[in-house]
Design a protein around this motif. Structure first.
Motif, PDB file in Angstrom:
ATOM      1  N   ILE A   1      18.687  39.574  -0.516  1.00  0.00           N
ATOM      2  CA  ILE A   1      17.958  38.958   0.603  1.00  0.00           C
ATOM      3  C   ILE A   1      18.880  38.808   1.815  1.00  0.00           C
ATOM      4  CG2 ILE A   1      16.798  36.848   1.375  1.00  0.00           C
ATOM      5  CD1 ILE A   1      15.736  36.570  -1.512  1.00  0.00           C
ATOM      6  N   ALA A   2      20.129  38.384   1.588  1.00  0.00           N
ATOM      7  CA  ALA A   2      21.090  38.265   2.691  1.00  0.00           C
ATOM      8  C   ALA A   2      21.338  39.634   3.324  1.00  0.00           C
ATOM      9  CB  ALA A   2      22.396  37.659   2.185  1.00  0.00           C
ATOM     10  N   ALA A   3      21.451  40.668   2.503  1.00  0.00           N
ATOM     11  CA  ALA A   3      21.632  42.023   3.027  1.00  0.00           C
ATOM     12  C   ALA A   3      20.408  42.460   3.833  1.00  0.00           C
ATOM     13  CB  ALA A   3      21.896  43.000   1.883  1.00  0.00           C
ATOM     14  N   TYR A   4      19.224  42.062   3.383  1.00  0.00           N
ATOM     15  CA  TYR A   4      18.002  42.388   4.123  1.00  0.00           C
ATOM     16  C   TYR A   4      17.999  41.713   5.492  1.00  0.00           C
ATOM     17  CZ  TYR A   4      13.108  42.759   5.394  1.00  0.00           C
ATOM     18  OH  TYR A   4      11.947  43.013   6.076  1.00  0.00           O
ATOM     19  N   PHE A   5      18.460  40.458   5.563  1.00  0.00           N
ATOM     20  CA  PHE A   5      18.540  39.769   6.851  1.00  0.00           C
ATOM     21  C   PHE A   5      19.429  40.542   7.821  1.00  0.00           C
ATOM     22  CE2 PHE A   5      17.777  35.444   4.650  1.00  0.00           C
ATOM     23  CZ  PHE A   5      16.420  35.652   4.682  1.00  0.00           C
ATOM     24  N   LEU A   6      20.533  41.071   7.319  1.00  0.00           N
ATOM     25  CA  LEU A   6      21.420  41.869   8.173  1.00  0.00           C
ATOM     26  C   LEU A   6      20.761  43.192   8.548  1.00  0.00           C
ATOM     27  CD1 LEU A   6      24.833  41.242   6.394  1.00  0.00           C
ATOM     28  CD2 LEU A   6      23.948  40.142   8.455  1.00  0.00           C
ATOM     29  N   TRP A   7      20.057  43.790   7.610  1.00  0.00           N
ATOM     30  CA  TRP A   7      19.420  45.081   7.852  1.00  0.00           C
ATOM     31  C   TRP A   7      18.359  44.989   8.944  1.00  0.00           C
ATOM     32  CZ3 TRP A   7      20.040  50.057   7.065  1.00  0.00           C
ATOM     33  CH2 TRP A   7      18.951  50.908   7.217  1.00  0.00           C
ATOM     34  N   ILE A   8      17.536  43.938   8.905  1.00  0.00           N
ATOM     35  CA  ILE A   8      16.458  43.844   9.897  1.00  0.00           C
ATOM     36  C   ILE A   8      16.983  43.520  11.296  1.00  0.00           C
ATOM     37  CG2 ILE A   8      14.677  43.244   8.243  1.00  0.00           C
ATOM     38  CD1 ILE A   8      14.907  40.338   9.207  1.00  0.00           C
ATOM     39  N   SER A   9      18.189  43.007  11.389  1.00  0.00           N
ATOM     40  CA  SER A   9      18.764  42.705  12.710  1.00  0.00           C
ATOM     41  C   SER A   9      19.848  43.714  13.095  1.00  0.00           C
ATOM     42  CB  SER A   9      19.320  41.287  12.734  1.00  0.00           C
ATOM     43  OG  SER A   9      20.419  41.168  11.858  1.00  0.00           O
ATOM     44  N   ARG A  10      19.865  44.876  12.446  1.00  0.00           N
ATOM     45  CA  ARG A  10      20.928  45.871  12.685  1.00  0.00           C
ATOM     46  C   ARG A  10      20.934  46.385  14.125  1.00  0.00           C
ATOM     47  NH1 ARG A  10      16.820  48.039   9.990  1.00  0.00           N
ATOM     48  NH2 ARG A  10      15.939  50.024  10.676  1.00  0.00           N
ATOM     49  N   ASP A  11      19.794  46.320  14.825  1.00  0.00           N
ATOM     50  CA  ASP A  11      19.747  46.781  16.212  1.00  0.00           C
ATOM     51  C   ASP A  11      20.568  45.892  17.139  1.00  0.00           C
ATOM     52  OD1 ASP A  11      18.050  48.770  15.353  1.00  0.00           O
ATOM     53  OD2 ASP A  11      16.226  47.659  15.892  1.00  0.00           O
ATOM     54  N   HIS A  12      20.828  44.659  16.714  1.00  0.00           N
ATOM     55  CA  HIS A  12      21.588  43.715  17.534  1.00  0.00           C
ATOM     56  C   HIS A  12      23.079  43.720  17.209  1.00  0.00           C
ATOM     57  CE1 HIS A  12      17.807  42.161  18.995  1.00  0.00           C
ATOM     58  NE2 HIS A  12      17.409  42.010  17.740  1.00  0.00           N
ATOM     59  N   PHE A  13      23.476  44.570  16.288  1.00  0.00           N
ATOM     60  CA  PHE A  13      24.887  44.645  15.901  1.00  0.00           C
ATOM     61  C   PHE A  13      25.692  45.229  17.053  1.00  0.00           C
ATOM     62  CE2 PHE A  13      28.482  47.063  14.156  1.00  0.00           C
ATOM     63  CZ  PHE A  13      29.151  46.048  13.500  1.00  0.00           C
ATOM     64  N   VAL A  14      26.735  44.514  17.462  1.00  0.00           N
ATOM     65  CA  VAL A  14      27.626  44.974  18.524  1.00  0.00           C
ATOM     66  C   VAL A  14      29.045  44.916  17.991  1.00  0.00           C
ATOM     67  CG1 VAL A  14      28.470  44.528  20.861  1.00  0.00           C
ATOM     68  CG2 VAL A  14      26.077  44.085  20.304  1.00  0.00           C
ATOM     69  N   ARG A  15      29.718  46.041  18.057  1.00  0.00           N
ATOM     70  CA  ARG A  15      31.107  46.076  17.610  1.00  0.00           C
ATOM     71  C   ARG A  15      32.010  45.912  18.817  1.00  0.00           C
ATOM     72  NH1 ARG A  15      34.139  50.066  13.504  1.00  0.00           N
ATOM     73  NH2 ARG A  15      36.218  49.324  13.954  1.00  0.00           N
ATOM     74  N   SER A  16      32.911  44.961  18.745  1.00  0.00           N
ATOM     75  CA  SER A  16      33.861  44.748  19.828  1.00  0.00           C
ATOM     76  C   SER A  16      34.906  45.859  19.820  1.00  0.00           C
ATOM     77  CB  SER A  16      34.550  43.391  19.674  1.00  0.00           C
ATOM     78  OG  SER A  16      33.594  42.370  19.791  1.00  0.00           O
ATOM     79  N   PRO A  17      35.452  46.181  20.969  1.00  0.00           N
ATOM     80  CA  PRO A  17      36.430  47.270  21.029  1.00  0.00           C
ATOM     81  C   PRO A  17      37.762  46.956  20.352  1.00  0.00           C
ATOM     82  CG  PRO A  17      36.169  46.241  23.181  1.00  0.00           C
ATOM     83  CD  PRO A  17      35.155  45.633  22.276  1.00  0.00           C
ATOM     84  N   LYS A  18      38.036  45.686  20.079  1.00  0.00           N
ATOM     85  CA  LYS A  18      39.293  45.332  19.433  1.00  0.00           C
ATOM     86  C   LYS A  18      39.388  45.935  18.047  1.00  0.00           C
ATOM     87  CE  LYS A  18      40.416  40.868  21.385  1.00  0.00           C
ATOM     88  NZ  LYS A  18      40.653  39.485  21.025  1.00  0.00           N
TER      89      LYS A  18
ATOM     90  N   PHE B   1      35.224  43.705  13.191  1.00  0.00           N
ATOM     91  CA  PHE B   1      34.167  44.081  14.131  1.00  0.00           C
ATOM     92  C   PHE B   1      34.055  43.180  15.354  1.00  0.00           C
ATOM     93  CE2 PHE B   1      32.761  45.449   9.877  1.00  0.00           C
ATOM     94  CZ  PHE B   1      32.805  46.817  10.092  1.00  0.00           C
ATOM     95  N   GLY B   2      34.792  42.069  15.418  1.00  0.00           N
ATOM     96  CA  GLY B   2      34.793  41.203  16.591  1.00  0.00           C
ATOM     97  C   GLY B   2      33.847  40.022  16.477  1.00  0.00           C
ATOM     98  N   TRP B   3      33.930  39.161  17.490  1.00  0.00           N
ATOM     99  CA  TRP B   3      33.195  37.907  17.449  1.00  0.00           C
ATOM    100  C   TRP B   3      31.688  38.116  17.595  1.00  0.00           C
ATOM    101  CZ3 TRP B   3      30.157  36.071  21.386  1.00  0.00           C
ATOM    102  CH2 TRP B   3      30.302  36.691  22.627  1.00  0.00           C
ATOM    103  N   GLN B   4      31.253  39.155  18.307  1.00  0.00           N
ATOM    104  CA  GLN B   4      29.815  39.395  18.448  1.00  0.00           C
ATOM    105  C   GLN B   4      29.195  39.795  17.106  1.00  0.00           C
ATOM    106  OE1 GLN B   4      30.129  42.221  21.656  1.00  0.00           O
ATOM    107  NE2 GLN B   4      29.328  40.708  23.133  1.00  0.00           N
TER     108      GLN B   4
END
Length: 191
Positions: free
Chosen positions: A9-26, A71-74
């Motif tokens: 279920i936790a993995a599903y929560f991450l999956w459905i919000s994958r469009d909002h994933f932002v990787r910081s350049p660090k 992946f950074g703070w975002q």
């Protein structure tokens, strides 16, 4: 009893919000490293003092630290709802479970007694024992409703994350968790 469902279920929560994933350049975030060190410290303290729940609670801290570090703070902010859900897979410490179970056990006994009396049953409560003529019903600690409470809380958490509702609706859902738990547990005891 529902711990094995928490990770998917936790993995599903991450999956459905994958469009909002932002990787910081660090490449590496030292704040993430500090969270990993905190998780290690929590795990060591839990091991030294035989606190299994503390050891379990170190897992979400470690996971958020790894996400923040690589992946950074975002990404850390993005992962919080899913990772926070992992707390539901860790059992409560015995002392906290005992502290919460006793009042819930007493309240469940009183509500069950009231339901039985409304159904016309000659029931009398003595502590957490309900006497009904020749038979008795012991509302044991396992019948306190604490497991139901955590199951309903997990469902409410999932509902709040998955459905876009006004804040007042979400607040009403949170406030309804305890009454729903007490009512459903009392009905379960009576039946």
């Amino acid at each position: 009893s529902h711990g094995f469902l928490v990770i998917p279920i936790a993995a599903y929560f991450l999956w459905i919000s994958r469009d909002h994933f932002v990787r910081s350049p660090k490449v590496i975030s030292w704040a993430g490293v500090s969270l990993i060190l905190l998780a290690i410290a929590v795990r060591v303290v839990g091991s030294i003092y035989y606190l299994e729940a503390l050891q379990g609670w170190s897992i979400p801290i470690w996971i958020t630290g790894v996400v923040w570090m690589f992946f950074g703070w975002q990404a850390f902010i993005w992962s919080l709802p899913g990772v926070a859900f992992l707390i539901f897979m860790v059992p409560l410490p015995y002392s906290i479970e005992n502290m919460l179970s006793l009042p819930l056990q007493s309240i469940s006994t009183k509500i069950s007694l009231f339901i039985l009396q409304c159904l016309g049953q000659p029931a009398i409560a003595e502590g957490t024992t309900i006497s009904m003529g020749a038979s008795t019903l012991e509302v044991a600690r396992a019948c306190s409703g604490l497991r139901i409470f955590f199951g309903i809380t997990a469902l409410a958490y999932a509902f709040i994350l998955l459905f876009q509702r006004p804040i007042w609706t979400k607040l009403m859902l949170v406030l309804a968790i305890l009454p729903i738990t007490l009512a459903s547990n009392s009905i379960r005891i009576v039946s």
